[in-house]
Design an enzyme around this catalytic site. Sequence first.
Site, short mmCIF file in Angstrom:
data_model
loop_
_atom_site.label_atom_id
_atom_site.label_comp_id
_atom_site.label_asym_id
_atom_site.label_seq_id
_atom_site.Cartn_x
_atom_site.Cartn_y
_atom_site.Cartn_z
N GLU A 186 0.80 -1.22 0.00
CA GLU A 186 0.00 0.00 0.00
C GLU A 186 0.84 1.28 0.00
O GLU A 186 0.83 2.06 0.95
CB GLU A 186 -0.97 -0.01 1.18
CG GLU A 186 -1.97 -1.14 1.08
CD GLU A 186 -3.02 -1.14 2.17
OE1 GLU A 186 -4.00 -1.90 2.04
OE2 GLU A 186 -2.86 -0.41 3.17
N GLU A 275 -4.82 -8.34 -0.95
CA GLU A 275 -5.26 -8.11 0.44
C GLU A 275 -6.62 -7.45 0.47
O GLU A 275 -6.88 -6.49 -0.26
CB GLU A 275 -4.28 -7.23 1.22
CG GLU A 275 -4.67 -7.09 2.69
CD GLU A 275 -3.89 -6.00 3.42
OE1 GLU A 275 -2.64 -6.01 3.34
OE2 GLU A 275 -4.53 -5.15 4.06
#
Length: 435
Positions: A186, A275
């Site tokens: 991320e 994810e």
Amino acid sequence: MTQSQNEPFEGRRLPSRRAIVATMGALPVLTATASVARASDAGVMAAAAAAVIDPSATRQTIRGFGGMAHAAWIGDLTAAQRDMAFGTGDGQLGFTLLRIPVPEDRAAWSRDLATAKRAAELGAAVIASPWNPPASMVETFVRGSQTDARRLKYSMYGAYAQHLNDFTTHLRNNGVNLYGISVQNEPDYAHDWTWWTPAEMVRFLRENAGSIGTRVIAPESFQYLKNMSDPILNDPVALANVDVIGAHLYGTSFANFPYPLFKQKGAGKELWMTEVYYPNSSDSADLWPQALDVGEHIHRAMVEAEFQAYIWWYIRRSYGPMREDGKISKRGAAMAHFARFVRPGYVRIGATANPATNVYVSAYRGGGSTVVVAVNKGSAAVSQQFTLANGAGSTVASWLTDASRNVTSQGTTGMSNGSFTVALPAQSAMTFVIR
């Protein structure tokens, strides 16, 4: 995503709760002909259009379904929990993918090794994602209101590539061959870890990623934001040094699941969802029928986004596929309808995706079988006909999850002229294996 031991971030993305109406589903009824199952067998049923399964219409190759293990934050899986996660028997999840972190401290590189080794022994592929480079490689900068934002020093790009390569080698030397390693978890939601701009990601891929001795995964945007991955796809040199376009789906609308640019320029590359938790992290994973949202989410990830992999956040958590007591949850059952039966190397094939309102159908081919997963989120049972376009198939085995059962075998029936009809109970998930 990251969390301290107290997990302050678990509810940060999708805090809204769904109104829950607990409804028992009716028993499924399989028939060997194309006729509609009797209403007396399954209550008042809605009729659906036939779901046509077309094995000749091949789509993406499936790499698997799985979850994250992170011993530093929530403790390691026990030996029994590893078998529960990656085993394929009744009551097990059937996961074929494991994601682990890449610690910045080399002294911690074996922390998740035991789980990784057992997952690999049971046939799962293992990938790894870093949250931060070693502290010596990082500098702080001002990013908007954040005065202590972190980024990798430009002078350390080569050293960072070596760091990732060394971790890969460490695991290989200890019995785990990573399927791939990510550049950064991320990079566009990095208030608590290391930021990367799209340009920085492209630069690293162009100049340094080629030296990493396993598949490279990037960019793992927290919300599948295309501004992170478009520049990679549009840069032939960067694209040559990445193997898997990875994405997270936190808050991503279904409308943003398709990725035309990947289909245009991603030939030879893989597309993974690495994810997510869904629909939230605040509710119990055993809430029903809310857990069916997971089934719909996976369906859309496979059919609309055409991902090849689907990886949950923590494997064992109150909101995850495995409860803290090591038993499969309702959300886990929804995942197992895919994971246990759609194995690595299977190919998604054509199927009528929405033969009735609130009914979601996807189909896969591999191992000499055709696998069909059907999710009925509606409040009424649906009489659903399935027809194989080529007429092949003689027997159908099925498994059911509803309010009271988790991936429970419903036995085997025959087919007639390539068709069978089933009463999909209200608020249920079913998997059919056609042989």
